[in-house]
Write a protein that holds these residues in place. Structure first.
Motif, PDB file in Angstrom:
ATOM      1  N   SER A  38       0.832  -1.211   0.000  1.00 34.39           N
ATOM      2  CA  SER A  38       0.000   0.000   0.000  1.00 34.39           C
ATOM      3  C   SER A  38       0.868   1.263   0.000  1.00 34.39           C
ATOM      4  O   SER A  38       0.588   2.205  -0.746  1.00 34.39           O
ATOM      5  N   ASN A  42       0.948   4.137  -2.894  1.00 31.86           N
ATOM      6  CA  ASN A  42       0.758   5.557  -2.570  1.00 31.86           C
ATOM      7  C   ASN A  42       1.933   6.400  -3.060  1.00 31.86           C
ATOM      8  O   ASN A  42       1.739   7.495  -3.595  1.00 31.86           O
ATOM      9  N   ALA A  51      -4.225   3.909  -1.341  1.00 31.35           N
ATOM     10  CA  ALA A  51      -4.289   2.538  -0.819  1.00 31.35           C
ATOM     11  C   ALA A  51      -4.194   2.631   0.701  1.00 31.35           C
ATOM     12  O   ALA A  51      -3.378   3.381   1.225  1.00 31.35           O
ATOM     13  N   LYS A  52      -5.036   1.898   1.387  1.00 29.68           N
ATOM     14  CA  LYS A  52      -5.061   1.958   2.857  1.00 29.68           C
ATOM     15  C   LYS A  52      -3.843   1.266   3.438  1.00 29.68           C
ATOM     16  O   LYS A  52      -3.602   0.091   3.175  1.00 29.68           O
ATOM     17  N   VAL A  53      -3.081   2.024   4.233  1.00 24.96           N
ATOM     18  CA  VAL A  53      -1.886   1.496   4.890  1.00 24.96           C
ATOM     19  C   VAL A  53      -2.272   1.063   6.298  1.00 24.96           C
ATOM     20  O   VAL A  53      -2.992   1.767   6.997  1.00 24.96           O
ATOM     21  N   THR A  60      -5.011  -6.280   3.123  1.00 27.14           N
ATOM     22  CA  THR A  60      -5.521  -6.381   1.749  1.00 27.14           C
ATOM     23  C   THR A  60      -5.990  -7.815   1.535  1.00 27.14           C
ATOM     24  O   THR A  60      -5.186  -8.737   1.500  1.00 27.14           O
ATOM     25  N   ASN A  64      -7.596  -5.109  -5.301  1.00 27.26           N
ATOM     26  CA  ASN A  64      -8.026  -3.706  -5.369  1.00 27.26           C
ATOM     27  C   ASN A  64      -7.467  -3.081  -6.638  1.00 27.26           C
ATOM     28  O   ASN A  64      -6.266  -3.154  -6.900  1.00 27.26           O
ATOM     29  N   ASP A  75      -3.742  -4.268  -6.849  1.00 31.52           N
ATOM     30  CA  ASP A  75      -3.112  -4.603  -5.573  1.00 31.52           C
ATOM     31  C   ASP A  75      -3.673  -5.948  -5.123  1.00 31.52           C
ATOM     32  O   ASP A  75      -4.856  -6.052  -4.812  1.00 31.52           O
TER      33      ASP A  75
END
Length: 192
Positions: A38, A42, A51-53, A60, A64, A75
């Motif tokens: 992620s 980013n 992307a969520k870290v 994940t 995605n 991802d």
């Protein structure tokens, strides 16, 4: 050099039926849980929260998709030591396998932590990519955590384990943006 000026989240896919159909090249990002996928995405897209870290490995769990203009970034779920059931890990592994057998990726960025090098899962993933003739680039993440000399030594060791040249591995840091230009140059070459 390629510039990613806009990147947007498209959707998440939990099954083959949900994989997106696109004319654009799809670049997949793979790596074990907590390798920095992620953060890498980013950095690449110049977006802090695209992307969520998470500090927790295994966040994940789906494929995605992100629209990066000239290409789609996919991802994939992290593999390895995430504290989830064996059934859940198997589901992720099957999702990744289907993604690749469906010829969904033009190229793969295979991430590994420069501090630790590849583990058995990483080596299996790259062997899978070699076997299925899927083009890939090794991205060594978290390079800011080591000295420049230690990164160089680590890259040599990683190259030996992956049976590739040290010059084929790109050391990156999402913190300092180290390696971003090389990744963008690689992307430009892939897209051309």
């Amino acid at each position: 050099m390629l510039k990613i000026t806009n990147a947007d989240f498209i959707t998440s896919a939990a099954s083959k039926e949900q994989f997106i159909e696109t004319e654009k090249p799809v670049i997949a990002v793979v790596g074990k849980s907590n390798v920095g996928k992620s953060s890498f995405i980013n950095m690449l897209t110049n977006r802090k929260k695209l992307a969520k870290v998470s500090k927790d490995p295994g966040r994940t769990r789906l494929v995605n998709y992100f629209d990066c203009g000239k290409f789609i970034l996919a991802d994939l779920p992290g593999y390895g030591y995430a504290s989830v059931s064996k059934a859940e890990k198997l589901k992720w592994a099957q999702l990744i396998e289907i993604f690749f057998t469906e010829k969904r990726a033009s190229h793969v960025f295979a991430l590994c932590d420069v501090r630790h090098g590849p583990n058995v899962d990483d080596l299996q993933m790259v062997e899978y990519l070699y076997y299925n003739i899927i083009p890939f680039t090794i991205i060594a993440t978290k390079a800011d955590k080591l000295s420049k000399a230690a990164v160089g030594r680590s890259i040599q060791g990683i190259a030996a384990k992956y049976k590739c040249g040290a010059g084929d591995i790109i050391a990156t840091s999402a913190e300092t943006r180290q390696g971003l230009d090389r990744v963008l140059e690689k992307l430009e070459a892939i897209l051309n």
